[in-house]
Scaffold this motif. Sequence first.
Motif, PDB file in Angstrom:
ATOM      1  N   HIS A   1       0.900  -0.956  -0.108  1.00 17.43           N
ATOM      2  CA  HIS A   1      -0.414   0.145  -0.110  1.00 17.43           C
ATOM      3  C   HIS A   1       0.770   1.458  -0.164  1.00 17.43           C
ATOM      4  N   LEU A   2       2.158   1.207  -0.315  1.00 19.36           N
ATOM      5  CA  LEU A   2       3.089   2.472  -0.454  1.00 19.36           C
ATOM      6  C   LEU A   2       1.964   3.766  -1.249  1.00 19.36           C
ATOM      7  N   ASP A   3       1.684   3.196  -2.511  1.00 22.20           N
ATOM      8  CA  ASP A   3       1.233   4.254  -3.478  1.00 22.20           C
ATOM      9  C   ASP A   3      -0.361   4.624  -2.057  1.00 22.20           C
ATOM     10  N   LEU A   4      -0.853   4.471  -1.956  1.00 26.50           N
ATOM     11  CA  LEU A   4      -1.753   4.755  -0.854  1.00 26.50           C
ATOM     12  C   LEU A   4      -1.148   5.591   0.179  1.00 26.50           C
ATOM     13  N   ARG A   5      -0.341   5.762   0.699  1.00 26.16           N
ATOM     14  CA  ARG A   5       0.333   6.514   1.714  1.00 26.16           C
ATOM     15  C   ARG A   5       0.096   8.152   1.325  1.00 26.16           C
ATOM     16  N   SER A   6       0.098   8.540   2.426  1.00 31.90           N
ATOM     17  CA  SER A   6       0.750  10.026   2.547  1.00 31.90           C
ATOM     18  C   SER A   6       2.075  10.071   1.376  1.00 31.90           C
ATOM     19  N   ALA A   7       2.373  10.907   0.385  1.00 28.90           N
ATOM     20  CA  ALA A   7       3.646  11.474  -0.434  1.00 28.90           C
ATOM     21  C   ALA A   7       4.348  11.918   0.621  1.00 28.90           C
ATOM     22  N   ASN A   8       5.668  11.184   0.479  1.00 30.50           N
ATOM     23  CA  ASN A   8       6.976  11.100   1.544  1.00 30.50           C
ATOM     24  C   ASN A   8       7.777  11.806  -0.246  1.00 30.50           C
ATOM     25  N   PRO A   9       9.192  13.265   0.672  1.00 23.83           N
ATOM     26  CA  PRO A   9      10.487  13.187  -0.551  1.00 23.83           C
ATOM     27  C   PRO A   9      10.726  11.687  -0.929  1.00 23.83           C
ATOM     28  N   ALA A  10      10.513  10.482   0.223  1.00 25.59           N
ATOM     29  CA  ALA A  10      11.468   9.245  -0.431  1.00 25.59           C
ATOM     30  C   ALA A  10      10.773   8.654  -1.321  1.00 25.59           C
ATOM     31  N   ASP A  11       9.551   9.050  -1.744  1.00 27.57           N
ATOM     32  CA  ASP A  11       9.015   8.181  -2.694  1.00 27.57           C
ATOM     33  C   ASP A  11       9.026   8.074  -3.956  1.00 27.57           C
ATOM     34  N   PRO A  12      10.005   6.357  -4.199  1.00 32.23           N
ATOM     35  CA  PRO A  12      10.484   6.156  -5.316  1.00 32.23           C
ATOM     36  C   PRO A  12       9.286   6.524  -6.655  1.00 32.23           C
ATOM     37  N   GLU A  13      10.404   6.775  -7.599  1.00 34.28           N
ATOM     38  CA  GLU A  13       9.192   7.924  -8.762  1.00 34.28           C
ATOM     39  C   GLU A  13       8.323   6.194  -9.329  1.00 34.28           C
TER      40      GLU A  13
END
Length: 110
Positions: free
Chosen positions: A70-82
């Motif tokens: 569920h990483l795509d459903l979590r809040s945005a984070n500067p460390a999110d991968p492309e």
Amino acid sequence: MREADNTTARPYWLKNSLGGLDGFDYFSTSNIFFSNGALDPWAAGGVAGQEEPICQLDCPNVLIKDGAHHLDLRSANPADPESVLEARIQEVQAIARWTRRGARRDRIDL
């Protein structure tokens, strides 16, 4: 049957019980966004990477290369991968399509 602990292996239980390539038939459904994180240990039990149509109408199927549960459903984070950022864009686009389609249908039915 494994006698040491009195258990029986059921290698297809997940797919047959909860869906997946060999389990649940999604073809009569529509408007489902299938997002699967490649880092999830259970990704192989889902529809990730399936190229043929999964459902009757508009069911995007995205394998998120650098994502997990569920990483795509979590809040945005500067460390999110492309790959997660791209999946989120596709999710927003799909939901916009579905709501536009629903709004058009409502106007016609009135």
